[in-house]
Design a protein around this motif. Structure first.
Motif, PDB file in Angstrom:
ATOM      1  N   GLY A 137       0.814  -1.218   0.000  1.00  0.00           N
ATOM      2  CA  GLY A 137       0.000   0.000   0.000  1.00  0.00           C
ATOM      3  C   GLY A 137       0.842   1.259   0.000  1.00  0.00           C
ATOM      4  O   GLY A 137       0.637   2.162  -0.822  1.00  0.00           O
ATOM      5  N   GLN A 191      -6.362  -2.373   3.679  1.00  0.00           N
ATOM      6  CA  GLN A 191      -5.611  -1.120   3.664  1.00  0.00           C
ATOM      7  C   GLN A 191      -6.259  -0.087   2.740  1.00  0.00           C
ATOM      8  O   GLN A 191      -6.380   1.071   3.090  1.00  0.00           O
ATOM      9  CB  GLN A 191      -4.176  -1.418   3.200  1.00  0.00           C
ATOM     10  CG  GLN A 191      -3.244  -0.242   3.323  1.00  0.00           C
ATOM     11  CD  GLN A 191      -1.781  -0.665   3.178  1.00  0.00           C
ATOM     12  OE1 GLN A 191      -1.488  -1.811   2.871  1.00  0.00           O
ATOM     13  NE2 GLN A 191      -0.884   0.252   3.407  1.00  0.00           N
ATOM     14  N   SER A 197       1.214  -6.063   5.886  1.00  0.00           N
ATOM     15  CA  SER A 197      -0.054  -6.479   5.276  1.00  0.00           C
ATOM     16  C   SER A 197       0.016  -7.944   4.875  1.00  0.00           C
ATOM     17  O   SER A 197      -0.933  -8.694   5.059  1.00  0.00           O
ATOM     18  CB  SER A 197      -0.359  -5.652   4.032  1.00  0.00           C
ATOM     19  OG  SER A 197      -0.430  -4.298   4.353  1.00  0.00           O
ATOM     20  N   ASP A 227      -5.932  -3.243   8.771  1.00  0.00           N
ATOM     21  CA  ASP A 227      -4.734  -2.775   8.083  1.00  0.00           C
ATOM     22  C   ASP A 227      -4.815  -1.259   7.927  1.00  0.00           C
ATOM     23  O   ASP A 227      -5.507  -0.752   7.055  1.00  0.00           O
ATOM     24  CB  ASP A 227      -4.632  -3.474   6.718  1.00  0.00           C
ATOM     25  CG  ASP A 227      -3.216  -3.446   6.182  1.00  0.00           C
ATOM     26  OD1 ASP A 227      -2.404  -2.680   6.722  1.00  0.00           O
ATOM     27  OD2 ASP A 227      -2.928  -4.198   5.235  1.00  0.00           O
ATOM     28  N   GLU A 228      -4.125  -0.579   8.763  1.00  0.00           N
ATOM     29  CA  GLU A 228      -4.128   0.891   8.755  1.00  0.00           C
ATOM     30  C   GLU A 228      -5.541   1.454   8.705  1.00  0.00           C
ATOM     31  O   GLU A 228      -5.897   2.172   7.775  1.00  0.00           O
ATOM     32  CB  GLU A 228      -3.314   1.411   7.581  1.00  0.00           C
ATOM     33  CG  GLU A 228      -1.919   0.822   7.617  1.00  0.00           C
ATOM     34  CD  GLU A 228      -0.966   1.508   6.667  1.00  0.00           C
ATOM     35  OE1 GLU A 228      -1.225   2.664   6.310  1.00  0.00           O
ATOM     36  OE2 GLU A 228       0.037   0.876   6.312  1.00  0.00           O
TER      37      GLU A 228
HETATM   38 MG   LIG Z   1       0.321  -2.747   3.733  1.00  0.00          MG
END
Ligand SMILES: [Mg+2]
Ligand SMILES: Nc1ncnc2c1ncn2[C@@H]1O[C@H](COP(=O)(O)OP(=O)(O)OP(=O)(O)O)[C@@H](O)[C@H]1O
Ligand SMILES: Nc1ncnc2c1ncn2[C@@H]1O[C@H](COP(=O)(O)OP(=O)(O)OP(=O)(O)O)[C@@H](O)[C@H]1O
Ligand SMILES: [Mg+2]
Lengths: 265, 327, 441, 487, 265
Positions: A164, E105, E57, E186-187
């Motif tokens: 990402g 994400q 991730s 994820d974030e």
């Molecule tokens: Mg990631």
């Protein structure tokens, strides 16, 4: 607020790069941006802050007419770059967008190799005379996007196979590769670790010496670190706009204050 | 419940015979209590192939053909258990040479004209050369000075064979080309083959479709001359005009009398084993060959079939269920 | 930035800086020209396509519309019991009824009229009479008014298909007959009306060309299309889903994949050969049956549907699948709830094109017995509709186009109009559905 | 019981099973679906499938095998009486028996006769033909004792078989449903079970393609071998002359096929692709809603219309332009029928294959891709050419392949537009012909069906099949190589 | 490290929820995760930190087998949840994912209405007996996702028409609606403003009382605020894993230290 800007301009001697007057944006019936007036200066970093959904991205997208691509979106008011109305009939949105680059909120690399992702802009704008020059541009852009080290061995791998944060940096590299005069960055560091964030902030600072940068961010610290001017949006209104220091230390509007101190969302 | 067994007659084969067979099938359905037979088209070859697949409900009862069944086919038939076949000759189909009604006057053709016009190799001044002619008047001074452009049946058509034998080969012999070929060192078969080989430089076009296609081509090429069945021509006299062949005007009468040189018999073949099993099979054959139907003045003749002068023999043949091997 | 220009030496390549937005620079102008050109190509392509369509539709309409009208003779007829009995005695009964008709009309027209002319003017209507009287024996002896079609020649003459001069050496119609027909038309005995019989009628032989209608073969095509739709859509979609979403990527699935594309290139007549061998000879299904036709066309249509379905399944972004799997949907659920609806427009397009192809295909029908002279009655029951001998529209059109009498040519084009109307009706649902499911994400 | 009614019964059982299992699942989860492993519908579906699928399979198999078994047994009777019958005659005899059985069956149906009466009837003291004739059941010949015997056996076995079939199938359905019902329990993995079955069904659907291929190969191979036995293989594969009778060289036909297909694609692909691009990227909704279905009509016009269009309109037009004394003053074309004529017209027909399918695929490319490109100052056409088309490539290639396949398989347009001359020539204004048209014409001609001339159709079909297979393998390789997967 | 964990466990008496042993992940030839051992406890928030592209991730996606969907991805080693190997043949990945929910994400709402986005999970898992209950679940989830106020009037509008941050919160709401036992995020706050971030952090804290949460974040502050345990990844290696306080105050590995103090990227 007007006085503020005047004093500031007189101090720095910077020209207005973008001026927006009375901008209204509608998505169908929703009034997403209400009556926004703002003047963005050349060689300055302007930060847009505000709670999620307040219209930052929407306004940002007005500045290079990316909203044209959304059917239901309608923009009213006047936005001028270097004094020229960008919604004028004679303006070619393509030329506008070449001048006003953009990094999107969601990283959107093309389904191509990393190299081609970055080389895409320079190619269509004819910025490189030959392959060697193009290679150079790509490398330089990837370096500026703080991703060169991670991808230099796999330039031919697809850009969609990156993590990402890597995708986000790739998109930054892609945007700077076309050397726009104004760079609009929608949360460019949201998926980045502190070090990468630092590198991107350095890039922004470097860009400032020649161009104008508008950055949307949710991090007050970041806004404080990189920007000279800050605009605070709330529910589609531009609540306050002024020098960053000013905004963060002595905001005029109570809403700004409560946002900065973490009370409204 | 018991599986439904077939109660209608199934027929397949030549598309030349199809119109006649369908006229009869329709009338048969209208005039008797039997269901109307199904007549499929698809060519004599497919029809006979299916006919010879074997006996039983799953196979067809009658094959229409625009040529007599071949010995090899009879053998295949027999190998599959179809050893009793009744051959019924329904009449004759005349083959005519017609051109656009507003085109040049061709008037009278001789087989030799056609041979000289479209054979691949012709003798010119005693020497065998590639066919050099481009205009009919070069072939025969009596013919108009029109570009040679002929539309003849494709090699897969039964008509082609008749055309080759009764026109090209005849013309070959008439012009003395046959001898010239033999003199040039060919054996008899080779010479015959050479007589019937058609030039491939676009002057003569093979038509793979049906007469409708020939008609369409003639209507877009004023100089074109096409080969048609008599029935087709008679139905289209307002766009076509016919030329005589060997001095004889094609008509039902001249063909029946044998004067007109280019005609061919049409047939259908009945699977004897199915008589008594498939309802209406024999009745259909009888109805077909009835004087009122296949005779002069009947619907088949009206449509263009040249009635068989020996109709009575055929009727007897059906009545007695005489197979080919018994003849 | 600055060092880029520095390393490049001379003035930076590319856009001049600080250009006005209102004046378009050279490069942009060139690019815009390319853009305009590109767009123009698009418009040209559409216009070209549409103009081809226009030309085709126009030629179809101009050749086919006459098929929808017909000329009829109105005639009062009295058939006595004796005449009826006598006719039924005959072997060729319909011919006897025809004679009754001719004589009656001839006497109506007056002494001077040649009965043979009347015969040439009237179509073959013996069967109409016979079926009427066998069904209504009580009307024997009474006067009944019939509207019977004129012969194909006279019909052609009134429609301008046939000229008076053209009949000079025809055995089917003489100039005198034409005069008589003109006279009858003036007297109102011959009138023009909408040709319902064309839409509802069944195939007729060359002996009675005016009566031929497309109706029964419309039914045949309908039954075939039902089979094709019911089988090929679910099977095609299921096969595509398997291949695109579930199949392990291995040799075997590669083989299936190549196979399917290859089947698309198999000439349709080969499917006929297959259908004959498998469905008729091996499985023992009846010849000329719409069921078999439908099965063969299903096999032919499957590749089209599979190829288009797979392409559109592939076009659905993987993030949608991830999202579904992430909340605990099974693969099956993610496909059926999310991916398939998004792929629906493409599936429907494949179906539209596949069905269109199947509807217009003749060659495979040739081998399974649907081309020729078939379809003589409407099916009585649904299962009869699938199993009884019938033809199909394209087969009917194909056989008509090959017939000698020019009225069949007209009917063939008329049949094409009917086929296109059938096709459009069939597609409208799919097109409406497709429009509903089209979206961008 | 007729298969139809058996079907109705098992469907009813399965539906009952569906609701039963659903209910039971609910109950076992004490009325709260949260306690269940799967959604209640899955329990229902599980029972439904368990009741339906095995029963349907058995029904199908039984119905396929029963007639064969009956035939075997009844044939025994006939053969006993007349041992010298050939298989064909036996077949016919069987048809007679079947017709008789059918008549008797109809009589039973109408209540004229009782089943028991029929089974005890004897040929001597019954004039069956007349009797049945009265009821409107026509028999073609007199009834022999053997026939009656056989027909009685036929009816007897049939009645027994039908009864057993009904019992077996319905029992199976009940057992399946019952088992599924019994297994229904809150912890039973109904969804997995249903999905396993669905997956198997999906696989079965995909395998139909393989079966079809197999069928095609099987239905072509014997005659192909036959042909190659009668005609030298090297002359077939490498012969450069084709006249349909004595010379059966493949090369001119392949060349014609290739040439015409290429011209057709050269017409259809650019027009179709540009049309697709315009429709999906530029056109307003209204234009799109009209133009797309309108173009699709082109795919539905019967090919015979295109053939006539080629013959009557396009051919003469081209002749006027390229023919001797034509508009260009070049003498390239001597007849209206030519590769060019057929290719052009075929191209028109193929436009919607490319345009409609590509349009759907292009439309499916996510907007984020477009935004990314516009954001860099790309024009719409640059975006399309460099971002959207590559992303849509696999689908577009699929569409083009489909069009190419159609071009290879087309007959009517070639027959009418390109003529029937087999020729190896570079000139696109000459008449040529294709493999497919030769297959049709050799198959539907009047020649001797045992001759190489007729059998060659099968060999042509087989060869074409193998060649296109090779092309498709190649295409698959290309697509794999250039596939671009977007997120 | 082992000792650390042991002591910690003895203090909190928490059971191991997920244990990973020797996990290796490859993308084609790239070795993305190298030899990772980790034990994630029940009723605990575990934070994964590390520079962009280090494999956070990737590792997260291993825990609910989302990597199965990537063709070229290969996972080795053993990962067990409640002692059961999730890569066992008998394990149904679907059930696993229902148990182990995930927020991606990049926000990826379904192209459906907001309501249907949230209701989808409960529907397929049969979490609601009737429409009213479903409505309740949707409302509750949206509230927990801190987005209810913004969308309550437009539940039928498409989820794709939301702003970036709103989409992210919608995805959080969608994930919690199925009530997973473990939630992988994820974030989740990358596109959120401080207030929304605060609300999501509150949600995480609330979830902790019943479930186990794994969160990937780039913000050290966030990791420090919400997590009890922290794992630091670097170039595919798990460099350090331990109590959050410990990691941030006295990291054992020099790499951890330099990352936290902002020196390596
Ligand atoms: Mg990631
Ligand atoms: N689908 C893929 N194909 C190939 N390589 C991949 C793929 N996904 C990730 N990678 C590579 O694996 C490595 C780890 O990626 P991962 O997404 O786990 O990073 P991350 O720690 O989540 O980073 P970020 O904070 O930037 O999201 C990276 O080098 C990345 O380029
Ligand atoms: N395509 C769209 N259609 C309809 N409404 C939209 C669309 N895009 C955004 N909106 C709405 O407009 C408002 C402003 O959205 P915008 O994307 O500008 O927010 P933002 O300030 O960028 O928020 P965030 O920080 O979450 O990205 C939001 O209420 C959003 O739901
Ligand atoms: Mg935003």
């Amino acid at each position: 607020m007007d006085d503020l800007r005047l004093t500031e301009r007189s101090v720095d001697q910077k020209a207005t790069k973008i001026s927006a007057k009375n901008v209204q944006v509608y998505y169908g019936d929703t009034h997403a941006i209400k009556d926004v007036d703002v003047e963005i200066e050349d060689k300055t970093v302007t930060a847009f802050i505000g709670p999620s959904g307040c219209g930052k991205s929407t306004f940002l997208r007005c500045l290079n007419r990316m909203n044209d691509t959304i059917d239901i979106c309608r923009v009213e008011g006047k936005i001028a770059i270097d004094g020229e109305d960008i919604y004028d009939k004679r303006v070619d949105p393509v030329q506008l967008r070449a001048k006003v680059g953009m990094v999107f909120q969601k990283p959107n690399p093309f389904p191509k190799s990393i190299y081609d992702n970055v080389a895409y802009g320079p190619r269509i704008h004819g910025l490189a005379k030959n392959k060697a020059e193009l290679d150079e541009i790509v490398e330089k852009s990837l370096r500026r996007g703080a991703i060169w080290d991670e991808v230099k061995d796999r330039l031919q791998a697809p850009g969609t196979g990156l993590s990402g944060g890597q995708q986000q940096r790739l998109c930054i590299a892609r945007a700077v590769a076309t050397e726009p005069e104004v760079l609009l960055m929608d949360e460019p560091c949201s998926a980045l670790d502190p070090i990468a964030t630092g590198q991107v902030e350095e890039l922004i600072d470097e860009l400032r010496s020649n161009y104008s940068v508008v950055i949307v961010t949710h991090s007050m610290q970041q806004a404080a670190r990189v920007s000279q001017k800050t605009a605070f949006f709330h529910l589609g209104n531009l609540v306050e706009f002024g020098e960053t220091g000013q905004i963060f230390t002595k905001p005029e509007d109570p809403r700004t204050e409560s946002y900065i101190s973490g009370r409204i969302g | 419940a018991v599986a439904q067994s077939r109660d209608n007659v199934q027929i397949a084969g030549s598309s030349t015979v199809l119109p006649y067979a369908s006229i009869v099938a329709e009338a048969f359905g209208e005039n008797t209590d039997f269901p109307t037979p199904v007549v499929e088209s698809g060519g004599s070859s497919t029809g006979l192939a299916r006919f010879c697949e074997g006996v039983g409900e799953g196979t067809i009862d009658i094959a229409n053909a625009s040529r007599p069944i071949r010995d090899s086919e009879i053998e295949t038939c027999a190998a599959n258990g179809v050893d009793e076949i009744i051959e019924v000759r329904i009449g004759y189909d005349g083959i005519v040479f017609a051109s656009q009604i507003d085109g040049p006057e061709f008037g009278a053709f001789e087989p030799s004209d056609w041979f000289m016009a479209i054979a691949a190799q012709v003798p010119v001044d005693g020497e065998i050369t590639e066919n050099p002619y481009t205009s009919w008047s070069e072939v025969n001074g009596d013919l108009p000075d029109a570009e040679i452009l002929t539309f003849i049946p494709g090699t897969r058509h039964g008509t082609r064979e008749v055309f080759e034998e009764n026109v090209l080969l005849q013309g070959c012999e008439d012009t003395g080309a046959m001898e010239a070929f033999i003199e040039s060192g060919m054996d008899e078969d080779g010479a015959e083959e050479a007589c019937m080989t058609v030039r491939t430089d676009g002057v003569s076009v093979d038509i793979d479709g049906d007469y409708t296609e020939t008609l369409a081509r003639i209507s877009s090429n004023p100089n074109g001359v096409g080969v048609f069945g008599l029935a087709f021509y008679e139905n289209n006299t307002d766009s076509l005009k016919v030329a005589t062949m060997g001095g004889v005007e094609p008509s039902t009468e001249t063909i029946a009398s044998g004067e007109y040189p280019v005609s061919r018999p049409l047939f259908f073949y009945v699977k004897k084993a199915h008589i008594g099993v498939i309802p209406g099979l024999k009745e259909y054959a009888q109805f077909f060959m009835n004087d009122q139907v296949a005779g002069a003045g009947g619907p088949l003749a009206n449509y263009g079939l040249v009635p068989d002068p020996e109709l009575a023999d055929t009727q007897a043949l059906i009545e007695n269920e005489t197979t080919m091997s018994e003849m | 930035m600055t060092d880029a220009t520095a390393t490049n030496g001379s003035g930076a390549p590319g856009r001049p800086r600080k250009s006005s937005l209102l004046t378009v620079d050279d490069r942009t102008r060139a690019r815009n020209r390319a853009e305009t050109r590109f767009k123009a190509y698009g418009i040209a392509a559409i216009l070209l396509g549409l103009s081809f369509l226009l030309v085709l539709v126009w030629s179809i309409l101009s050749s086919g519309l006459p098929a929808f009208s017909r000329n009829v003779v109105s005639l009062d007829l009295t058939v006595t019991q004796e005449q009826y009995d006598a006719a039924e005695e005959q072997m060729f009964k319909t011919a006897a009824y025809e004679d009754l008709l001719i004589n009656s009309l001839a006497s109506e027209m007056g002494e001077s009229v040649n009965p043979e002319s009347i015969e040439r003017i009237l179509g073959s209507s013996g069967n109409t009479l016979r079926s009427y009287y066998t069904a209504n024996e009580n009307r024997l002896g009474e006067t009944v008014t019939f509207e019977l079609p004129v012969s194909s020649r006279v019909d052609g003459y009134f429609k301008g298909r046939i000229s008076r001069e053209g009949q000079a050496n025809s055995s089917f119609l003489t100039p005198e007959d034409i005069d008589l027909a003109d006279e009858m038309r003036e007297e109102g005995i011959i009138t023009t009306q909408f040709n319902w019989q064309f839409l509802t009628g069944v195939e007729a032989s060359d002996d009675n060309p005016v009566a031929a209608g497309i109706g029964a073969s419309v039914v045949g095509s309908l039954y075939m299309m039902i089979v094709v739709l019911v089988l090929s859509l679910p099977i095609g979609v299921a096969a595509s889903i398997y291949l695109e979403e579930f199949a392990p990527k291995n040799r075997f699935t590669d083989i299936i994949e190549v196979n399917i594309s290859n089947l698309a290139a198999v000439p349709s007549i080969v499917f006929g050969i297959l259908g004959l061998a498998f469905f008729i000879q091996f499985a023992g299904l009846p010849r000329s049956a719409p069921l078999v036709g439908g099965l063969v066309l299903t096999l032919m249509t499957l590749p089209t549907i599979i190829i288009s379905t797979r392409a559109s399944l592939r076009a659905v972004p993987p993030s949608i699948r991830d999202a579904a799997l992430g909340v605990g949907a099974s693969k099956m659920q993610s496909v059926f709830h999310h991916v398939l609806p998004l792929a629906l427009p493409g599936i429907l397009t494949g179906t539209i094109i596949g069905l269109a192809q199947a509807l217009g295909e003749t060659a495979p029908l040739l081998l399974i017995g649907m081309v020729g002279f078939v379809a003589l009655k409407y099916p009585g029951t649904v299962s009869e509709g699938f199993l009884d001998s019938n033809s199909a529209m394209p087969a009917q059109i194909y056989t008509w186009a090959a017939r000698a009498d020019q009225i069949f040519y007209e009917k063939a084009w008329g049949g094409i109009i009917v086929l296109l109307v059938f096709l459009l009706t069939m597609n409208i649902i799919a097109i409406v559905l497709r429009r509903r499911f089209e979206r961008r994400w | 019981m007729s298969p139809f009614w058996i079907f109705v019964v098992i469907v009813a059982v399965a539906i009952a099973g569906y609701f039963g299992a659903r209910q039971r699942a609910f109950a076992s989860g004490s009325g709260d679906i949260r306690n269940l492993h799967s959604l209640p519908n899955f329990y229902g579906m599980n029972a439904l499938l368990a009741g339906l699928i095995p029963a349907l399979l058995v029904l199908g198999l039984w119905s396929a095998i029963q007639p064969i078994a009956i035939k075997q047994s009844v044939q025994g009777i006939i053969l006993e009486a007349e041992p010298e019958l050939s298989s064909g005659q036996l077949n016919l005899e069987m048809t007679g028996v079947q017709r008789l059985a059918e008549g008797l069956d109809a009589a039973i149906d109408r209540g004229v006769l009782q089943q028991s009466e029929v089974l005890e009837m004897s040929a001597e003291n019954n004039d069956l033909r007349a009797e049945l004739g009265e009821m409107g059941i026509a028999l073609t010949g007199a009834v022999t004792p053997v026939q009656l015997d056989a027909a009685q056996r036929y009816l007897g076995i049939l009645a027994y078989g039908d009864r057993m079939r009904a019992i077996a199938v319905i029992a199976l359905s009940l057992i399946g449903t019952g088992l599924a019902f019994w297994r229904t329990d809150k912890d039973f993995r109904a969804r997995n079970s249903v999905e396993r079955v669905s997956r198997a069904l999906l696989l079965a659907a995909a395998s139909i393609a393989i079966l079809t291929t197999l069928g095609i190969v099987l239905s072509l191979i014997f005659n192909t071998v036959e042909f190659l036995r009668a005609y030298p293989a090297d002359q077939f594969f490498f012969g450069t002359r084709w006249n349909g009778t004595s010379q059966l060289g493949l090369l001119p036909l392949l060349w014609g096929t290739l040439y015409i297909s290429v011209i057709a694609l050269v017409v259809a692909v650019p027009i179709g692709l540009f049309a697709a691009i315009y429709l999906s990227e530029y056109a307003s909704r209204g234009v799109r809603n009209f133009a797309k279905p309108a173009l699709e009509v082109l795919a539905g016009i019967p090919t015979i219309v295109y053939g006539l269009f080629a013959l009557l309109t396009v051919g003469p037009f081209l002749l006027n332009v390229f023919g001797g004394g034509g508009a260009l003053g070049v003498d390239w074309m001597s007849g209206a029928t030519a590769v060019m004529t057929a290719g052009l017209v075929m191209g028109i027909m193929l436009i919607p294959f490319v345009s409609s399918l590509s349009d759907d695929i292009i439309n499916a490319v996510p907007q984020a891709m477009r935004d990314g490109s516009y954001g860099l100052g790309a024009t719409q056409s640059e975006t399309i050419r460099q971002v959207i088309l590559p992303a849509a490539l696999p689908g577009i290639v699929g569409a083009i392949l489909l069009a190419a396949s159609r071009a290879i398989g087309e007959t009517m347009i070639v027959v009418l537009g390109a003529g029937a001359a087999a020729r190896l020539s570079m000139n696109p204004f000459e008449a040529m012909t294709t493999v497919t048209t030769r297959i049709v014409s050799q198959l539907t001609g009047d020649a001797d069906f045992t001759s190489p001339e007729a059998l060659v159709a099968f060999a042509l079909g087989m060869t074409l099949f193998v060649i296109t297979l090779g092309l498709n393998v190649f295409a698959l390789y290309i697509v794999r190589k250039y596939r671009e997967q977007y997120e």
